[in-house]
Scaffold this motif. Structure first.
Motif, short mmCIF file in Angstrom:
data_model
loop_
_atom_site.label_atom_id
_atom_site.label_comp_id
_atom_site.label_asym_id
_atom_site.label_seq_id
_atom_site.Cartn_x
_atom_site.Cartn_y
_atom_site.Cartn_z
N ASP A 90 0.75 -1.35 -0.01
CA ASP A 90 0.11 0.11 -0.09
C ASP A 90 0.98 1.20 -0.01
OD1 ASP A 90 -2.18 -1.50 -0.04
OD2 ASP A 90 -2.64 -1.34 2.23
N GLN A 91 1.92 1.23 0.67
CA GLN A 91 2.92 2.34 0.80
C GLN A 91 3.96 2.26 -0.06
OE1 GLN A 91 3.85 2.81 4.95
NE2 GLN A 91 1.74 2.85 5.66
N GLY A 92 4.09 1.43 -1.00
CA GLY A 92 5.06 1.41 -2.00
C GLY A 92 6.41 1.05 -1.60
N LEU A 93 6.25 0.37 -0.45
CA LEU A 93 7.76 -0.10 0.27
C LEU A 93 8.17 -1.32 -0.26
CD1 LEU A 93 6.50 0.68 3.92
CD2 LEU A 93 7.71 2.10 2.55
N ASP A 94 9.36 -1.53 0.09
CA ASP A 94 9.96 -2.78 -0.55
C ASP A 94 9.47 -4.08 0.07
OD1 ASP A 94 11.72 -4.81 -1.06
OD2 ASP A 94 13.58 -3.96 -0.23
N ASN A 95 8.91 -4.70 -0.80
CA ASN A 95 8.20 -5.98 -0.39
C ASN A 95 8.92 -7.28 -0.86
OD1 ASN A 95 7.68 -5.87 -3.02
ND2 ASN A 95 5.62 -6.42 -3.27
N ARG A 96 10.21 -7.01 -1.10
CA ARG A 96 10.94 -8.18 -1.23
C ARG A 96 11.03 -9.05 0.40
NH1 ARG A 96 16.54 -5.93 -2.59
NH2 ARG A 96 15.73 -4.60 -0.99
N GLU A 135 0.68 -19.21 2.37
CA GLU A 135 0.53 -19.20 1.11
C GLU A 135 -0.54 -20.64 1.04
OE1 GLU A 135 3.39 -18.65 -2.36
OE2 GLU A 135 4.17 -19.78 -1.10
N ARG A 136 -0.45 -21.58 1.85
CA ARG A 136 -1.25 -22.52 1.77
C ARG A 136 -2.69 -22.30 2.15
NH1 ARG A 136 3.62 -25.34 3.55
NH2 ARG A 136 2.79 -25.36 5.64
N LYS A 137 -2.68 -21.38 3.08
CA LYS A 137 -3.82 -20.95 3.55
C LYS A 137 -4.61 -19.96 2.76
CE LYS A 137 -2.88 -21.36 8.89
NZ LYS A 137 -2.74 -20.61 9.93
N GLY A 138 -3.91 -19.33 1.83
CA GLY A 138 -4.49 -18.46 0.95
C GLY A 138 -4.37 -17.14 0.94
N TYR A 139 -3.63 -16.67 2.09
CA TYR A 139 -3.49 -15.31 2.39
C TYR A 139 -2.28 -14.30 1.66
CZ TYR A 139 -6.54 -16.15 6.32
OH TYR A 139 -7.72 -16.41 6.74
N LEU A 140 -1.06 -15.12 1.34
CA LEU A 140 0.04 -14.51 0.79
C LEU A 140 0.22 -15.23 -0.56
CD1 LEU A 140 2.36 -13.86 3.71
CD2 LEU A 140 0.69 -12.26 2.77
N ILE A 141 0.90 -14.46 -1.64
CA ILE A 141 1.44 -15.34 -2.69
C ILE A 141 3.06 -14.77 -2.73
CG2 ILE A 141 -0.55 -15.47 -3.77
CD1 ILE A 141 -0.24 -13.11 -5.64
N ARG A 142 3.80 -15.58 -3.34
CA ARG A 142 5.22 -15.17 -3.50
C ARG A 142 5.48 -15.03 -5.19
NH1 ARG A 142 8.49 -19.01 0.62
NH2 ARG A 142 6.74 -20.09 0.40
N CYS A 143 6.02 -13.99 -5.64
CA CYS A 143 6.31 -13.95 -6.86
C CYS A 143 7.56 -13.44 -7.47
CB CYS A 143 5.21 -13.01 -7.81
SG CYS A 143 5.20 -11.58 -7.41
N ARG A 144 8.25 -13.86 -8.44
CA ARG A 144 9.43 -13.36 -9.02
C ARG A 144 9.26 -11.95 -9.57
NH1 ARG A 144 13.54 -16.35 -6.88
NH2 ARG A 144 12.97 -18.44 -6.84
N ASP A 145 10.22 -11.09 -9.17
CA ASP A 145 10.36 -9.79 -9.67
C ASP A 145 10.47 -9.78 -11.29
OD1 ASP A 145 11.08 -6.71 -8.92
OD2 ASP A 145 12.32 -7.39 -10.65
N LYS A 170 14.84 -11.83 -11.58
CA LYS A 170 14.12 -13.11 -11.44
C LYS A 170 14.57 -13.70 -9.96
CE LYS A 170 11.56 -13.51 -14.84
NZ LYS A 170 10.19 -12.74 -14.63
N ARG A 171 16.03 -13.30 -9.45
CA ARG A 171 16.59 -13.55 -8.21
C ARG A 171 15.56 -13.22 -7.07
NH1 ARG A 171 21.98 -11.36 -8.85
NH2 ARG A 171 20.96 -9.62 -9.47
N VAL A 172 14.80 -11.95 -7.23
CA VAL A 172 14.22 -11.21 -6.40
C VAL A 172 12.71 -11.90 -6.24
CG1 VAL A 172 13.14 -9.05 -5.53
CG2 VAL A 172 15.56 -9.32 -6.50
#
Length: 160
Positions: free
Chosen positions: A50-56, A79-89, A93-95
């Motif tokens: 929301d604040q445009g902060l670093d989300n790495r 992630e398994r519970k459906g609250y967060l997702i991880r994605c590559r930059d 792609k390392r991020v």
């Protein structure tokens, strides 16, 4: 002065405990599948986006004051519970970036309402002047705890 020390110590211990316990009870009535620690992680991820902060992952771990391994375990569960997702930059792609789902947003909004209610209730019985003094005093208390925490972290790193 010793009486004030004892009262202040008891107050800090009791208030800290009461806030956490009340927050747990409020959480258990709405989102039974989340722990308070998980909810605070969701809150951090939502704030970063929301604040445009670093989300790495590394930044979220630092903000939560946990190790990368601890964060990885917590994010995997959420992630398994459906609250967060991880994605590559897209550009590097390392991020790995951590993002909230709509389910996380709903949980965070409920948590925000709890905090708003807590603050509004507190301010309702303080005058404007008392509120200013209270906020200033709590700012100093917060600074003390942050300095203690950073000092302890530095000592732990030096010993490692």
């Amino acid at each position: 002065m010793d009486q004030h020390r004892e009262e202040l110590n008891r107050f800090l211990v009791e208030v800290f405990h009461d806030i956490l316990k009340t927050e747990e009870l409020a959480l258990s009535s709405s989102k039974k599948e989340l722990s308070l620690r998980e909810l605070h992680l969701i809150e951090e991820v939502c704030r970063a986006e929301d604040q445009g902060l670093d989300n790495r992952a590394t930044a979220i771990a630092a903000a939560q004051r946990v190790t990368a391994g601890t964060l990885t375990t917590a994010v995997s569960l959420l992630e398994r519970k459906g609250y967060l997702i991880r994605c590559r930059d897209e550009h590097d792609k390392r991020v790995v970036r951590i993002l909230p789902t709509e389910k996380a947003r709903q949980a965070n909004r409920a948590h925000e309402r709890f905090h708003e209610e807590m603050v509004e209730n507190l301010l309702s019985f303080l005058t404007q002047e008392e509120a200013q003094v209270f906020v200033r005093a709590l700012g100093r208390v917060s600074l003390f705890f942050r300095e203690k925490m950073f000092s302890a972290c530095a000592e732990a790193e030096a010993e490692a």
